[in-house]
Enzyme design. Structure first.
Site, PDB file in Angstrom:
ATOM      1  N   GLY A   1       0.818  -1.207   0.000  1.00  0.00           N
ATOM      2  CA  GLY A   1       0.000   0.000   0.000  1.00  0.00           C
ATOM      3  C   GLY A   1       0.850   1.255   0.000  1.00  0.00           C
ATOM      4  O   GLY A   1       1.881   1.324   0.662  1.00  0.00           O
TER       5      GLY A   1
ATOM      6  N   ARG B   1     -39.208  -3.307   3.039  1.00  0.00           N
ATOM      7  CA  ARG B   1     -39.592  -4.142   1.899  1.00  0.00           C
ATOM      8  C   ARG B   1     -40.696  -5.115   2.287  1.00  0.00           C
ATOM      9  O   ARG B   1     -40.633  -5.769   3.329  1.00  0.00           O
ATOM     10  CB  ARG B   1     -38.374  -4.927   1.412  1.00  0.00           C
ATOM     11  CG  ARG B   1     -38.608  -5.777   0.175  1.00  0.00           C
ATOM     12  CD  ARG B   1     -38.625  -4.891  -1.074  1.00  0.00           C
ATOM     13  NE  ARG B   1     -38.479  -5.707  -2.273  1.00  0.00           N
ATOM     14  CZ  ARG B   1     -39.472  -6.228  -2.974  1.00  0.00           C
ATOM     15  NH1 ARG B   1     -40.730  -6.028  -2.579  1.00  0.00           N
ATOM     16  NH2 ARG B   1     -39.240  -6.941  -4.053  1.00  0.00           N
TER      17      ARG B   1
ATOM     18  N   GLU C   1      -2.762  -8.706   6.786  1.00  0.00           N
ATOM     19  CA  GLU C   1      -2.407  -8.643   8.210  1.00  0.00           C
ATOM     20  C   GLU C   1      -2.447 -10.037   8.835  1.00  0.00           C
ATOM     21  O   GLU C   1      -2.799 -10.201  10.009  1.00  0.00           O
ATOM     22  CB  GLU C   1      -3.332  -7.688   8.971  1.00  0.00           C
ATOM     23  CG  GLU C   1      -2.983  -6.232   8.758  1.00  0.00           C
ATOM     24  CD  GLU C   1      -1.615  -5.859   9.317  1.00  0.00           C
ATOM     25  OE1 GLU C   1      -1.194  -6.419  10.349  1.00  0.00           O
ATOM     26  OE2 GLU C   1      -0.955  -5.008   8.710  1.00  0.00           O
TER      27      GLU C   1
END
Length: 631
Positions: free
Chosen positions: A180, A313, A423
């Site tokens: 990253g 819903r 990790e």
């Protein structure tokens, strides 16, 4: 048995107060900061636009006091380790790319400099890292070595004539992978490499290595590649790094646990290379703890979306009546409510873990440090596997609407999928947990003579006969009593989990006892048993944490509701592992059916509190603004 009745309505704020726990003030402050920002959903963004947006958000984050939480006060930090982890955890309520990028910058890169470096590194870099003046990477994983960090191939060879280390990638397998901040924004990296001095390897150490100049161009000898689009987390610029005899000064070695003098002499406060390696890795568990907590945040968001949708819903009419709200169907409740109960359970276990991480003394006994590492590994695995399973269930519970990107669940599913393998791969982490549990048998494994083996087996037989008598007396109430209320006896639940853990662990130890002639083969054949030992240990820890949180709850109405949620967690876990409990005589077939009936009953009872339970997560409304929830 006195089971407290749950009031018809419970104030979600009372539950929030319980959930917020020790860092309540920090959590409220972070929520306020998040609510004050315009949340820009990345659904319609391409990779480059998403990366740019996340960097912009990271820069805004750097103007707050949150990045400083985990750093030493001497360098402008707050020395609040627990607060730092909680801050990362709460970023998981929003764009998970921001959480990961912040974690790389301030957790992994900054954390490595602080925890593996010494004063010379702290004074030079920490303030710049906190302020985002220096963006960096955490370059550990290699293309050929992920979980097996101890045997990675990158080398850092000391040249005493130049007083420099030469960092080198000797083969394609040594390429640093999935790093990253590497592809776009990072200017330096903490590189893990085999330290070689005087022709001798001293194991893996960490080095501060610049990778780009001020203009953003890769430095000589450093090759940077973009990993490109991923299944999720595309706001994070993951890249690959290779090093071709890159020279860095001797002082680039992060030398808290090992140092090299100008003449090449190696010294360390820890004599054993293996123990030194595991001590270094042990200091870096904050990232693992943060990932587990962030997975929990994403899970809470998914459940909040699905429960709200389930109350809106409608599908199919009752005979002679109106269409039914889908959350009124038991099948729908079964999808969401046990998962919601487990989310609460994992939250309280995570809260205890963060407190242990925060409170542990720098000079704590090694046994205490190993226990913390084991718990962090186990809960990371539990949290991330639960996130993957629950977010999928939430997506299904919202039907086609859940599959639309605009309704957020598809993005949550994609973004959290990798959490199970970064990790620390979860399967490897559960083996680490089991390994720690097996240390209680070390006196048996130390002597592999026939006499010692016979004595060990005899002890196991005695244990099997005694069946952990103190626990069994409570457990037998289930098989001997016709009273269904025994299922809701917390003591019985806890003893059942404890008994299962002990039995599974004894079995693993007995199988591994035969490993003298073929250690790898025996371990490999027993790996499923080893993983089961790790799993049931974590489940026991989680139930105990939930029970303590219920006991500590001062609000009677909140406590009554949490008691039933805890029951649902415990009985759902028992139901999921009914095969083991039946095989080992802990449940009769009739009582196994009673467990399922109890889970169904709890789902029905908690149906009316489902919205309260998710509202108690106090997720800022902007993170729940899905079009499917607009009535």
């Amino acid at each position: 048995m006195d089971i407290p009745a749950v009031p018809a309505k419970v104030d979600p704020d009372a539950l929030t107060a319980v959930l917020d726990g020790r860092w309540a003030e920090l959590r409220r402050g972070v929520r306020a900061q998040m609510a004050a920002e315009d949340f820009r959903d990345p659904v319609a963004l391409d990779v480059e636009a998403h990366r740019a947006q996340v960097l912009e958000q990271l820069q805004k984050l750097a103007t707050t006091d949150r990045p400083a939480l985990g750093f030493d006060r001497a360098y402008g930090g707050k020395s609040d380790v627990g607060g730092s982890v909680m801050s990362f955890e709460m970023l998981g309520l929003g764009d998970l790319s921001l959480m990961v990028k912040a974690g790389v910058q301030w957790g992994l890169f900054g954390g490595a400099v602080q925890l593996l470096g010494t004063e010379r590194h702290h004074a030079k870099y920490l303030r710049r890292i906190m302020d985002l003046d220096l963006l960096g990477c955490f370059a550990m994983t290699e293309h050929g070595h992920g979980s097996d960090v101890q045997h990675l191939h990158t080398t850092a060879t000391y040249d005493p004539a130049a007083r420099e280390f030469v960092v080198h990638s000797p083969d394609p397998g040594a390429t640093k992978e999935y790093i990253g901040n590497a592809a776009r924004d990072g200017h330096a990296a903490v590189v893990f490499a085999q330290l070689i001095t005087g022709g001798e390897s001293r194991g893996v150490h960490a080095f501060f290595v610049p990778i780009r100049d001020d203009a953003g161009t890769a430095l000589p000898g450093v090759t940077i590649e973009d990993c490109g689009p991923k299944a999720g987390l595309n706001g994070v610029d993951n890249g690959r790094l290779t090093f071709n005899h890159v020279r860095v000064p001797r002082e680039a070695l992060l030398n808290r646990f090992g140092d090299v003098a100008e003449d090449g002499t190696y010294t360390s406060p820890i004599e054993s290379d293996g123990r030194r390696f595991f001590t270094m890795l042990g200091t870096l568990i904050r990232g693992r703890v943060s990932v587990g907590g962030s997975a929990g945040s994403a899970t809470k968001r998914a459940l909040a979306l699905a429960v709200r949708y389930g109350e809106l819903r409608r599908q199919f009419k009752r005979p002679g009546g109106d269409e039914v709200v889908i959350l009124d169907y038991l099948g729908h409740q079964r999808k969401l409510l046990p998962a919601l109960a487990k989310t609460y359970a994992l939250h309280f276990a995570q809260e205890e873990l963060v407190a242990k991480l925060h409170d542990i003394a720098p000079d704590a006994p090694e046994e205490e440090q190993r226990e913390l590492e084991s718990r962090a590994a186990g809960l990371k695995a539990a949290n991330t596997w639960h996130a993957t399973k629950t977010i999928q269930a939430a997506r299904e519970a919202c039907g086609g609407a859940g599959y639309l990107s605009e309704n957020l669940l598809a993005g949550l599913k994609a973004d959290t999928d990798v959490f199970t393998t970064f990790e620390g791969d979860n399967t490897v982490l559960l083996q680490l947990v089991a390994k720690g549990l097996l240390t209680q048998y070390k006196e048996h494994f130390a002597d592999l003579s026939p006499l010692a083996t016979a004595r060990f087996v005899a002890e196991q037989l005695v244990d099997a006969v005694l069946e952990r008598t103190s626990a069994r007396k409570v457990i037998e109430r289930l098989t001997e009593s016709d009273d269904a209320e025994v299922l809701f006896d917390r003591e019985w639940q806890l003893k059942l989990f404890e008994d299962r853990e002990g039995h599974v662990l004894d079995g693993v130890a007995n199988r591994l006892r035969k490993a003298a002639d073929d250690p790898f083969g025996v371990f490999n054949a027993a790996q499923d048993h080893v993983l089961a030992a790790g799993r049931v240990h974590v489940e026991r820890l989680v139930l105990e944490a939930f029970a303590r949180a219920v006991d500590a709850c001062a609000d009677p109405e909140a406590k009554a509701l949490l008691t039933r949620v805890c029951d649902l967690y415990a009985l759902s876990a028992i139901e999921d592992d009914r095969a083991w409990f039946l095989e080992h005589g802990r449940l009769t077939s009739s009582r196994s059916k009673a467990v399922t009936a109890a889970v169904n009953g709890l789902c029905a009872e908690l149906r009316s509190h489902a919205r309260t339970l998710v509202d108690a997560f106090a997720i800022p409304e902007q993170f729940l603004a899905a079009p499917m929830l607009q009535s």
